[in-house]
Scaffold this motif. Structure first.
Motif, PDB file in Angstrom:
ATOM      1  N   VAL A   1     -10.901   0.170  -1.209  1.00  0.00           N
ATOM      2  CA  VAL A   1      -9.801  -0.525  -1.885  1.00  0.00           C
ATOM      3  C   VAL A   1      -8.520   0.306  -1.745  1.00  0.00           C
ATOM      4  N   ALA A   2      -8.635   1.609  -1.919  1.00  0.00           N
ATOM      5  CA  ALA A   2      -7.480   2.498  -1.838  1.00  0.00           C
ATOM      6  C   ALA A   2      -6.898   2.553  -0.430  1.00  0.00           C
ATOM      7  N   LYS A   3      -7.722   2.267   0.561  1.00  0.00           N
ATOM      8  CA  LYS A   3      -7.250   2.255   1.948  1.00  0.00           C
ATOM      9  C   LYS A   3      -6.558   0.939   2.297  1.00  0.00           C
ATOM     10  N   GLY A   4      -6.567  -0.006   1.349  1.00  0.00           N
ATOM     11  CA  GLY A   4      -5.862  -1.256   1.564  1.00  0.00           C
ATOM     12  C   GLY A   4      -6.697  -2.388   2.117  1.00  0.00           C
ATOM     13  N   LEU A   5      -8.017  -2.223   2.169  1.00  0.00           N
ATOM     14  CA  LEU A   5      -8.875  -3.278   2.692  1.00  0.00           C
ATOM     15  C   LEU A   5      -9.022  -4.406   1.677  1.00  0.00           C
TER      16      LEU A   5
ATOM     17  N   LEU B   1       0.832  -1.201   0.000  1.00  0.00           N
ATOM     18  CA  LEU B   1       0.000   0.000   0.000  1.00  0.00           C
ATOM     19  C   LEU B   1       0.870   1.256   0.000  1.00  0.00           C
ATOM     20  N   GLY B   2       1.981   1.210   0.726  1.00  0.00           N
ATOM     21  CA  GLY B   2       2.901   2.344   0.719  1.00  0.00           C
ATOM     22  C   GLY B   2       3.464   2.600  -0.667  1.00  0.00           C
ATOM     23  N   GLU B   3       3.721   1.529  -1.395  1.00  0.00           N
ATOM     24  CA  GLU B   3       4.228   1.683  -2.762  1.00  0.00           C
ATOM     25  C   GLU B   3       3.150   2.252  -3.674  1.00  0.00           C
ATOM     26  N   TYR B   4       1.906   1.821  -3.474  1.00  0.00           N
ATOM     27  CA  TYR B   4       0.803   2.408  -4.238  1.00  0.00           C
ATOM     28  C   TYR B   4       0.804   3.928  -4.061  1.00  0.00           C
ATOM     29  N   ARG B   5       0.988   4.357  -2.813  1.00  0.00           N
ATOM     30  CA  ARG B   5       0.969   5.804  -2.534  1.00  0.00           C
ATOM     31  C   ARG B   5       2.145   6.503  -3.199  1.00  0.00           C
ATOM     32  N   ARG B   6       3.307   5.849  -3.182  1.00  0.00           N
ATOM     33  CA  ARG B   6       4.474   6.453  -3.826  1.00  0.00           C
ATOM     34  C   ARG B   6       4.246   6.595  -5.328  1.00  0.00           C
ATOM     35  N   LEU B   7       3.694   5.537  -5.933  1.00  0.00           N
ATOM     36  CA  LEU B   7       3.414   5.583  -7.372  1.00  0.00           C
ATOM     37  C   LEU B   7       2.423   6.701  -7.694  1.00  0.00           C
ATOM     38  N   ALA B   8       1.451   6.864  -6.808  1.00  0.00           N
ATOM     39  CA  ALA B   8       0.430   7.876  -7.063  1.00  0.00           C
ATOM     40  C   ALA B   8       0.999   9.291  -6.996  1.00  0.00           C
TER      41      ALA B   8
ATOM     42  N   GLU C   1      -3.426  -0.478 -10.730  1.00  0.00           N
ATOM     43  CA  GLU C   1      -3.869   0.715 -11.454  1.00  0.00           C
ATOM     44  C   GLU C   1      -5.087   1.346 -10.775  1.00  0.00           C
ATOM     45  N   LEU C   2      -5.962   0.506 -10.235  1.00  0.00           N
ATOM     46  CA  LEU C   2      -7.170   1.010  -9.584  1.00  0.00           C
ATOM     47  C   LEU C   2      -6.831   1.810  -8.333  1.00  0.00           C
ATOM     48  N   VAL C   3      -5.912   1.276  -7.527  1.00  0.00           N
ATOM     49  CA  VAL C   3      -5.527   1.980  -6.302  1.00  0.00           C
ATOM     50  C   VAL C   3      -4.808   3.279  -6.638  1.00  0.00           C
ATOM     51  N   ARG C   4      -3.970   3.238  -7.663  1.00  0.00           N
ATOM     52  CA  ARG C   4      -3.285   4.470  -8.070  1.00  0.00           C
ATOM     53  C   ARG C   4      -4.306   5.534  -8.490  1.00  0.00           C
TER      54      ARG C   4
END
Length: 229
Positions: free
Chosen positions: A178-182, A143-150, A216-219
């Protein structure tokens, strides 16, 4: 409609890829004995790609350290050839770089080889329905990587589209969680809806946004600040 593993009548089709014959055979045997249909195995990267295309498994249980072609490249190629295929990495490595590279390559989940047989069986079932599965401690990393990518510049928007796709309130709500990592199960419990309904909302959202996977969805969601709401 998208099926859950509980809904489907046919067994989940699994392929096991590992370069150690004893380990590969043991994993395949354990899965077969617990009701999965093991449709193929492979011991190197090139063989894995060929056999995955021929056998069309639902879930590819994949080691990263393979001769000939590394596991991340195998993952990229098999997912590109069949976007419906789910990849569960089963690796001895818990190195953060390996985990993140696997997820970026299209893996749905990442499990360490120290996992029990029961944990592996549960992970394969959840992976088959698109639920991300990670060894405890790795989900937060991803999830942290998702945030970095975003936070990085994304591809230029397609100006040929006059309007942004319109999501329903429920689709937006699911996307936010989903974006919160659930996990899908946690979202279902939070919203008091079925796991299958969550899957349907995610699939509809992917289709509307013309995205291909959860990464891609989380980003997309984080770029729009949905994880902070």
């Amino acid at each position: 409609m998208t099926e859950t593993s509980a809904d489907r009548q046919d067994p989940i089709r699994v392929m096991v890829v590992d370069d150690h014959p004893m380990w590969r055979d043991a994993v395949a045997r354990d899965l077969a004995e617990s009701g999965f249909e093991v449709v193929a195995t492979a011991g190197d990267g090139d063989q894995a790609v060929r056999r995955a295309k021929a056998a069309a498994p639902d879930v590819l249980v994949l080691d990263l350290n393979l001769p000939g072609k590394p596991g991340v490249q195998v993952c990229k190629e098999v997912v590109a050839a069949n976007p419906a295929l789910r990849v569960l990495v089963l690796s001895a490595s818990g190195e953060h770089a390996d985990v993140l590279e696997a997820v970026k390559s299209g893996a749905t989940g990442y499990l360490l080889k120290s996992a029990s047989t029961g944990e592996l069986q549960d992970a394969v079932r959840r992976t088959a329905v698109g639920d991300p599965v990670f060894t405890p401690g790795l989900a937060g990393l991803v999830l942290g990587e998702y945030r970095r990518l975003a936070s990085e510049p994304g591809p230029a928007p397609d100006t040929g589209e006059p309007d942004a796709p319109r999501l329903t309130d429920r689709e937006t709500e699911v996307l936010r969680l989903v974006a919160k990592g659930l996990s899908y199960k946690q979202i279902a419990e939070r919203l008091v809806i079925s796991h299958r309904t969550v899957q349907n909302h995610v699939q509809n959202t992917l289709g509307k946004l013309q995205l291909h996977n959860r990464v891609e969805l989380v980003r997309y969601a984080i770029e729009r600040g949905l994880d902070d709401e």
